[in-house]
Design a protein around this motif. Structure first.
Motif, PDB file in Angstrom:
ATOM      1  N   ALA A  58       0.823  -1.220   0.000  1.00 51.92           N
ATOM      2  CA  ALA A  58       0.000   0.000   0.000  1.00 51.92           C
ATOM      3  C   ALA A  58       0.853   1.263   0.000  1.00 51.92           C
ATOM      4  CB  ALA A  58      -0.935  -0.008   1.202  1.00 51.92           C
ATOM      5  N   LEU A 115      -4.972   6.330   6.100  1.00 53.48           N
ATOM      6  CA  LEU A 115      -4.305   5.248   5.367  1.00 53.48           C
ATOM      7  C   LEU A 115      -4.624   3.901   6.013  1.00 53.48           C
ATOM      8  CD1 LEU A 115      -2.247   4.547   3.078  1.00 53.48           C
ATOM      9  CD2 LEU A 115      -0.508   4.495   4.865  1.00 53.48           C
ATOM     10  N   THR A 174      -5.261   2.941  -2.046  1.00 52.46           N
ATOM     11  CA  THR A 174      -4.528   3.889  -1.204  1.00 52.46           C
ATOM     12  C   THR A 174      -3.736   4.910  -2.019  1.00 52.46           C
ATOM     13  OG1 THR A 174      -2.699   2.308  -1.094  1.00 52.46           O
ATOM     14  CG2 THR A 174      -4.297   2.274   0.721  1.00 52.46           C
TER      15      THR A 174
END
Ligand code: FES
Length: 218
Positions: free
Chosen positions: A147, A200, A210
């Motif tokens: 991510a 996040l 993300t």
């Protein structure tokens, strides 16, 4: 496998403080001397007397004390005082297992197998860094690294002045550490970064994209 783990932001372990952390499921106590040098130590979180967690203990100057019977251990992990028998010369065999520990880029790094081979890429990371926050993420470290675009397990992802590192205390759970270089490109305030880290985390835990959130740092 020998490697360095980014276990904590340095602001979470001030002089005289003790913290319990986990590395691959192993309990580790992180403590900082209450001395002018304020050295940081990482040991097995287990008293060699009756197995009490040392992370429940206390710091006395340059020694770590166990809460249960008060045995005290010096910086190298060797027991140097048994309060019930203060006249006894403590055998060197009574000691806590000490691990390699380094402070760099606003983070505490621990190596359970030795002290060599600090991440080579670390030489490119800034030294003057402000720790911001550690965030618990209920997803594995691999997913969290993907991510944030971090490839090396012992590395950091830098977006401008903001540095990100990932630690996996136990399988399926991860810690995201957020730091910010004090010089260089302008960065969000620590409060804004803390909120950013929460967003996040929420995206990763929800399985949402993300890229947009990460793009806010570029
Ligand atoms: S268990 Fe630690 S001093 Fe007894």
């Amino acid at each position: 496998m020998e490697r360095w783990h980014s276990v904590s932001v340095l602001s979470d372990i001030r002089p005289g403080e003790v913290a319990g952390v986990r590395i691959d499921g192993h309990e580790v106590v992180l403590w900082r001397e209450d001395t002018p040098a304020a050295s940081l130590h990482a040991w097995e979180d287990r008293c060699p007397h009756r197995g009490m967690r040392l992370s429940f203990g206390f710091v006395r100057g340059d020694a770590m004390g166990c809460l249960y019977h008060g045995w005290q251990f010096g910086a190298a992990g060797r027991c140097r005082l048994i309060p019930a028998h203060p006249q006894v010369r403590v055998p060197a065999s009574i000691h806590v297992r000490a691990y390699g520990v380094r402070e760099h880029a606003g983070l505490a790094w621990v190596n359970m197998e030795g002290t060599d081979g600090f991440p080579v890429h670390a030489t490119h990371w800034p030294d003057d860094v402000q720790p911001v926050r550690s965030v618990h993420v209920r997803r594995g470290a691999t997913q969290l690294r993907q991510a944030i675009g971090l490839e090396a397990v012992d590395g950091m992802a830098w977006r401008g002045s903001v540095g990100l590192a990932v630690h996996e205390p136990v399988a399926g759970q991860a810690m995201l550490h957020v730091v910010c270089a004090r010089s260089g490109e302008p960065a969000p305030t620590p409060v804004a970064l803390s909120h950013w880290a929460s967003r996040l985390r929420d995206a990763v835990e929800s399985g949402n994209p993300t890229a947009t959130i990460m793009g806010e740092l570029a």
